[in-house]
Design a protein around this motif. Structure first.
Motif, short mmCIF file in Angstrom:
data_model
loop_
_atom_site.label_atom_id
_atom_site.label_comp_id
_atom_site.label_asym_id
_atom_site.label_seq_id
_atom_site.Cartn_x
_atom_site.Cartn_y
_atom_site.Cartn_z
N GLU A 397 24.81 15.00 24.62
CA GLU A 397 25.32 15.15 25.97
C GLU A 397 26.61 15.95 25.94
N SER A 398 26.71 16.94 26.80
CA SER A 398 27.92 17.76 26.82
C SER A 398 29.14 16.91 27.13
N GLU A 424 34.94 20.28 20.66
CA GLU A 424 34.45 19.75 19.38
C GLU A 424 34.90 18.30 19.20
N ARG A 425 36.14 18.03 19.54
CA ARG A 425 36.67 16.67 19.40
C ARG A 425 35.89 15.68 20.27
N GLN A 426 35.62 16.08 21.53
CA GLN A 426 34.91 15.19 22.43
C GLN A 426 33.46 14.97 21.99
N LEU A 460 40.69 18.00 12.48
CA LEU A 460 41.12 17.64 13.84
C LEU A 460 42.07 16.45 13.88
N GLY A 461 42.42 15.92 12.71
CA GLY A 461 43.32 14.78 12.66
C GLY A 461 42.70 13.51 13.19
N MET A 462 41.37 13.37 13.03
CA MET A 462 40.66 12.21 13.56
C MET A 462 40.25 11.24 12.46
N ASP A 463 40.68 11.52 11.20
CA ASP A 463 40.23 10.68 10.09
C ASP A 463 41.05 9.41 9.98
#
Length: 463
Positions: A397-398, A424-426, A460-463
């Motif tokens: 889903e976009s 990309e993050r979303q 992305l600093g999401m780790d």
């Protein structure tokens, strides 16, 4: 404490006395000579850490002495004392191998800076860095890269301006950094600036600084790049992109070793070494009038050519392994290795983007390979076709589309890179939420490898 010694060569007794007094007060043992013949004998006997020589001597000139020192006592840096405004003579001495030059009448603060810088060449850490064949930042075993490393070591012992030529992505900034790190300014700052990235209306302020209130928006004092590099090295990348008006001001700052901040009335001395580079042909730009000839001669005292990657194919395997190890460390993933077929494919590629392109190719392959081995097909060097697995295999889903008819891309100016990063993050967040934060399942849902997901989370600093 080590006692330094210096040789002063000048046929004028008053100049000899002035220089001798100045150096003695600095704690330096001095020897003096009035001619070239006496100077040679003293140099062979004492092998001092510095030689200061006048240009005009009764039995020769300073350039001849510089050449002799290069052959017989190459570890002794020599500085030439030139007549005021005689820049051609100064440049000639630098090309001959002089460490630096100082103009008459001799300014004592400038002389002390020169002497202190020259004496640092005798310090153990500087001697070690300029005498060993450690690769440092310039990796490779090919004859071309060995020659380049040898040239950088020699140039590190000089203060001569160096012009570094080479194609985009070939490693010109690395060469400049190596010259800085191996020389007497290694403890000072290394300031690199892309001249083509600075708006023309801000150039003078960026290079020379400004006083608070000197123009709209100048809310505080600013040092500028020259003063930020004081005591170290200023690397002017893509110097060919400077507009003509700025070239004039840059030439003056380099020649006078001083800058005048915007809005100030006085010049501020700076002690820097200038290195410059561009992928463009400066000789052609001088001929067509878009680059000043006097600035060209001033920054191009010594030219150093960086070979393109396709001319040192034997280094590709070593470079590739080094890059893959670095990527693995940065993104905390297991290191990947190249198959023999992948290495051969890289060696047969022309690399128009040189080492920078090799880094991009390997970073992409690292994120897309399914295990710790990168095959020739993972490199995607044929171009034009999107890499397999780079597009989702399941509908996702976009993260930005909604039931409204709002356009995907907003009107007006946008930060495209930041906008795409937010998409990309979303998308990743939605996949993780849908799989209850099971990264393996989320990667499968996104149509990418687990390694690729880990890489993107880290990036992305999401780790």
């Amino acid at each position: 404490m080590t006692t330094h010694s210096a040789l002063i060569v000048d046929d004028e007794p008053d100049i000899r006395d002035l220089l001798e007094i100045t150096l003695t007060r600095m704690g330096i043992t001095t020897h003096t000579a009035a001619d070239v013949t006496t100077a040679k004998a003293l140099l062979e006997k004492h092998q001092p850490q510095l030689c200061l020589t006048d240009m005009n001597l009764p039995d020769g000139n300073g350039i001849d002495l510089v050449h002799w020192i290069q052959q017989h006592v190459p570890n002794t840096p020599v500085a030439v004392i030139t007549a005021y405004g005689c820049m051609e003579t100064a440049i000639e001495s630098l090309k001959a191998g002089a460490f630096d030059f100082v103009s008459k009448p001799v300014e004592l603060p400038r002389l002390r800076e020169l002497v202190n810088c020259a004496l640092k060449l005798s310090e153990p850490e500087v001697q070690a860095s300029t005498s060993s064949d450690e690769p440092g930042l310039l990796l490779g075993d090919s004859p071309q890269i060995r020659k380049l490393r040898n040239q950088t070591r020699k140039l590190a012992r000089s203060q001569a301006p160096v012009f570094i030529s080479g194609e985009s992505g070939s490693g010109k900034e690395l060469v400049a950094r190596m010259i800085h790190l191996q020389g007497p300014r290694c403890s000072g700052p290394f300031i690199a600036v892309n001249c083509g990235a600075i708006p023309s209306e801000l150039m003078e302020s960026e290079f020379f600084g400004h006083k608070k209130g000197s123009f709209t928006g100048a809310v505080e004092n600013k040092d500028g790049l020259f003063r930020s590099a004081d005591g170290g090295t200023l690397f002017l990348d893509e110097v060919a992109d400077l507009p003509l008006a700025m070239q004039v001001k840059l030439l003056r700052a380099i020649q006078e070793k001083a800058v005048r901040p915007v809005g100030d009335t006085k010049e501020i001395p700076v002690d820097i070494r200038v290195l410059s580079a561009t992928h463009k042909n400066l000789v052609e730009l001088v001929q067509d009038g878009s680059f000043r000839q006097d600035l060209f001669y001033r920054i191009n005292v010594i030219e150093l050519a960086v070979p393109p990657l396709r001319e040192r194919v034997d280094d590709i395997s070593l470079l590739a392994n080094h890059i893959l190890e670095r990527i693995a460390r940065e993104y905390e993933c297991p290191a990947a290795t190249l198959t023999p077929a992948a290495i051969e494919r890289l060696k047969s590629y022309q690399f128009p983007g040189n080492v920078r392109e090799l880094e991009n190719i390997l970073e992409r392959a690292f994120t897309l390979c399914d295990d710790e081995r990168i095959g020739a097909e993972d490199l995607h060097l044929n171009g034009g076709v999107a890499p397999a697995g780079s597009m989702p295999t399941e509908p996702v889903e976009s993260p930005v589309a909604s039931s409204t008819d709002e356009p995907l891309v907003p009107d007006g100016e946008i930060d495209l890179e930041g906008y795409l990063e937010s998409i990309e993050r979303q998308a990743i967040e939605k996949a993780l939420e849908a799989t209850r934060w099971n990264k393996t399942a989320a990667a499968r849902r996104l149509g990418i490898s687990f390694r690729a997901l880990r890489y993107r989370l880290k990036k992305l600093g999401m780790d």
